[in-house]
Write an enzyme that holds these catalytic residues in place. Structure first.
Site, PDB file in Angstrom:
ATOM      1  N   ASN A   1       0.751  -1.265   0.029  1.00  0.00           N
ATOM      2  CA  ASN A   1      -0.065   0.014  -0.018  1.00  0.00           C
ATOM      3  C   ASN A   1       1.067   1.190   0.168  1.00  0.00           C
ATOM      4  O   ASN A   1       0.824   2.045   0.863  1.00  0.00           O
ATOM      5  CB  ASN A   1      -0.922   0.015   1.282  1.00  0.00           C
ATOM      6  CG  ASN A   1      -2.089   1.149   1.203  1.00  0.00           C
ATOM      7  OD1 ASN A   1      -1.859   2.049   1.795  1.00  0.00           O
ATOM      8  ND2 ASN A   1      -2.983   0.675   0.377  1.00  0.00           N
TER       9      ASN A   1
ATOM     10  N   ARG B   1      -1.321   4.909   1.043  1.00  0.00           N
ATOM     11  CA  ARG B   1      -2.273   5.414   0.243  1.00  0.00           C
ATOM     12  C   ARG B   1      -3.496   5.195   0.842  1.00  0.00           C
ATOM     13  O   ARG B   1      -4.613   6.024   0.469  1.00  0.00           O
ATOM     14  CB  ARG B   1      -2.519   4.139  -0.824  1.00  0.00           C
ATOM     15  CG  ARG B   1      -3.254   4.410  -2.214  1.00  0.00           C
ATOM     16  CD  ARG B   1      -3.418   3.279  -3.245  1.00  0.00           C
ATOM     17  NE  ARG B   1      -4.188   3.930  -4.218  1.00  0.00           N
ATOM     18  CZ  ARG B   1      -5.545   3.713  -4.645  1.00  0.00           C
ATOM     19  NH1 ARG B   1      -6.308   3.218  -3.508  1.00  0.00           N
ATOM     20  NH2 ARG B   1      -5.868   4.194  -5.592  1.00  0.00           N
ATOM     21  N   CYS B   2      -3.880   4.337   1.778  1.00  0.00           N
ATOM     22  CA  CYS B   2      -4.950   4.528   2.662  1.00  0.00           C
ATOM     23  C   CYS B   2      -5.183   5.724   3.249  1.00  0.00           C
ATOM     24  O   CYS B   2      -6.294   6.364   3.656  1.00  0.00           O
ATOM     25  CB  CYS B   2      -5.176   3.354   3.728  1.00  0.00           C
ATOM     26  SG  CYS B   2      -5.175   1.685   3.034  1.00  0.00           S
ATOM     27  N   MET B   3      -4.408   6.424   3.831  1.00  0.00           N
ATOM     28  CA  MET B   3      -4.468   7.855   4.340  1.00  0.00           C
ATOM     29  C   MET B   3      -4.485   8.970   3.484  1.00  0.00           C
ATOM     30  O   MET B   3      -4.245  10.126   3.952  1.00  0.00           O
ATOM     31  CB  MET B   3      -3.341   7.846   5.135  1.00  0.00           C
ATOM     32  CG  MET B   3      -3.347   6.855   6.442  1.00  0.00           C
ATOM     33  SD  MET B   3      -2.025   7.204   7.915  1.00  0.00           S
ATOM     34  CE  MET B   3      -0.695   6.729   6.796  1.00  0.00           C
TER      35      MET B   3
END
Length: 412
Positions: A329, A398-400
């Protein structure tokens, strides 16, 4: 607000984030699984790690500007519009049926914007009501996805995150950044689920959507139809992945680092699995073709080969361990300029083997202390940043991030 995302790797221009705050300190250990956490998070440590990540962004963003906190945007929307406050309260009451909030709806509508903001983020209120906090708000990727000049709003799959979707919807409908262009907001019907971590923009015409633990088959198909109808997207690769915590979204097993390179989790990506369906518009509907793998489907559409960089390296045990801590990620700040958690050492060794200069966050920041990073394509670089508290929340770089605008790049 200018929206333009036509790749995963064009130079970042604007992004929505959320630095963890009091909401993560309000997670009771007995409540953590319900709120989708494996562990409780130390707020101060998580904040410092997140702010250090944003310092990396500022070295690449033009003039260091373009970072927006979703909580601030939400507060501004509430302050700006009485209609926004009424909308939020009505939907808030509907989304919390077990708390029996209907008798308090009139009192909620009388609250000032700051009190509504506090209730939405922390669950705390001057009224005699109790709702959980929103500790997952730092994972802004799942709130929406910008495709071209449109923003597709998510429909959260779990009760723990439905209020986040409402926060994003309130911002998209009522904040001046977005409300000036309501035709660019895509809303899916209630009843389907789709989260932004399952949507990857390959280029102007190609999008990948994961059918995952969090994105339903109906949500993926509905999103594909809306993208065909309202954007320049002409190909959607629907990727079926295991419905499990470890691979909750497509971007936990596959992310781009440059136009021709990707970090992948080998056990779910490298071998032919016949788990990819190529969707494309035909008449008023769409057609579907089964493909053997992500690689085969992408390379056929792109017309060139892709380089797959293995999360965790060659050893299977390392692949599983580093995928669990979001080694796959990574987040691209520009073509070939990526960041990821320092703890995923084997993944960074693989990036180095593929020509990336690997540096720690402090070294990167010190090297460009007097100015921004020159985004000229002269070298590929992978920056390791500390995320020992942030990673407890089960989400990576990427999640953040919810990118709003990137520079276009030449088609690879």
């Amino acid at each position: 607000m200018h929206l333009e995302i036509t790749s995963e790797v064009g130079r970042l221009r604007a992004v929505i984030v959320h630095t963890p705050g009091a909401e993560v300190s309000l997670v009771h250990p007995d409540q953590r699984a319900e709120l989708l956490f494996e562990d409780i998070i130390f707020e101060q440590g998580a904040r410092e790690e997140h702010l250090n990540m944003l310092a990396l962004f500022r070295k690449v963003l033009p003039d260091g500007e373009g970072i927006y906190d979703i909580a601030n945007l939400f507060r501004q929307a509430l302050e700006y519009s009485e209609e926004a406050r009424a909308f939020f309260v009505e939907r808030f009451v509907q989304l919390h049926p077990l708390q029996n909030l209907r008798p308090f709806e009139r009192d909620l509508k009388r609250l000032e914007a700051e009190a509504l903001y506090e209730l939405a983020i922390t669950g705390r209120s001057p009224l005699p009501i109790t709702v959980p906090p929103t500790p997952n708000l730092m994972f802004t990727r799942d709130l929406a996805a910008v495709v071209g000049e449109h923003i597709l709003l998510s429909r959260a799959a779990t009760p723990a995150r439905v209020r986040e979707s409402l926060i994003m919807e309130t911002v998209a409908l009522y904040h001046p950044f977005f409300s000036a262009h309501p035709d660019r907001v895509i809303l899916l019907d209630y009843g389907v689920t789709l989260e932004g971590g399952d949507l990857i923009v390959v280029n102007e015409h190609i999008v990948m959507i994961g059918h995952s633990e969090r994105t339903s088959f109906g949500g993926a198909l509905s999103a594909a139809m809306e993208l065909f109808r309202r954007t320049r997207v002409r190909h959607v690769l629907l990727v079926d992945i295991p419905k499990q915590r470890a691979s909750m979204h497509l971007d936990t097993i596959f992310t781009f680092t440059s136009p021709r390179e990707c970090v992948v989790f080998p056990p779910l990506v490298e071998l032919p699995r016949y788990n990819v369906v190529h969707l494309f518009p035909e008449g008023e509907g769409m057609r579907a073709e089964l493909k053997p793998s992500i690689r085969a489907a992408l390379e056929e559409l792109l017309g060139h080969e892709l380089v797959f960089i293995r999360c965790g390296g060659l050893a299977e045990i390392d692949q599983y361990r580093e995928q669990w801590t979001d080694g796959a990620n990574v987040f691209a700040l520009a073509p070939g300029v990526v960041i990821g958690y320092e703890r995923n050492q084997k993944t960074f060794q693989e990036l180095k083997a593929h020509g990336y200069r690997v540096v720690k966050q402090r070294g990167f920041l010190d090297s460009y202390e007097d100015g921004g990073f020159p985004v000229d394509g002269s070298e590929k670089i992978a920056v390791m940043f500390e995320g020992y508290e942030l990673s407890r929340g089960r989400g990576g770089a990427r999640c953040m991030t919810l990118p709003l605008a990137r520079d276009p790049i030449a088609q690879a």
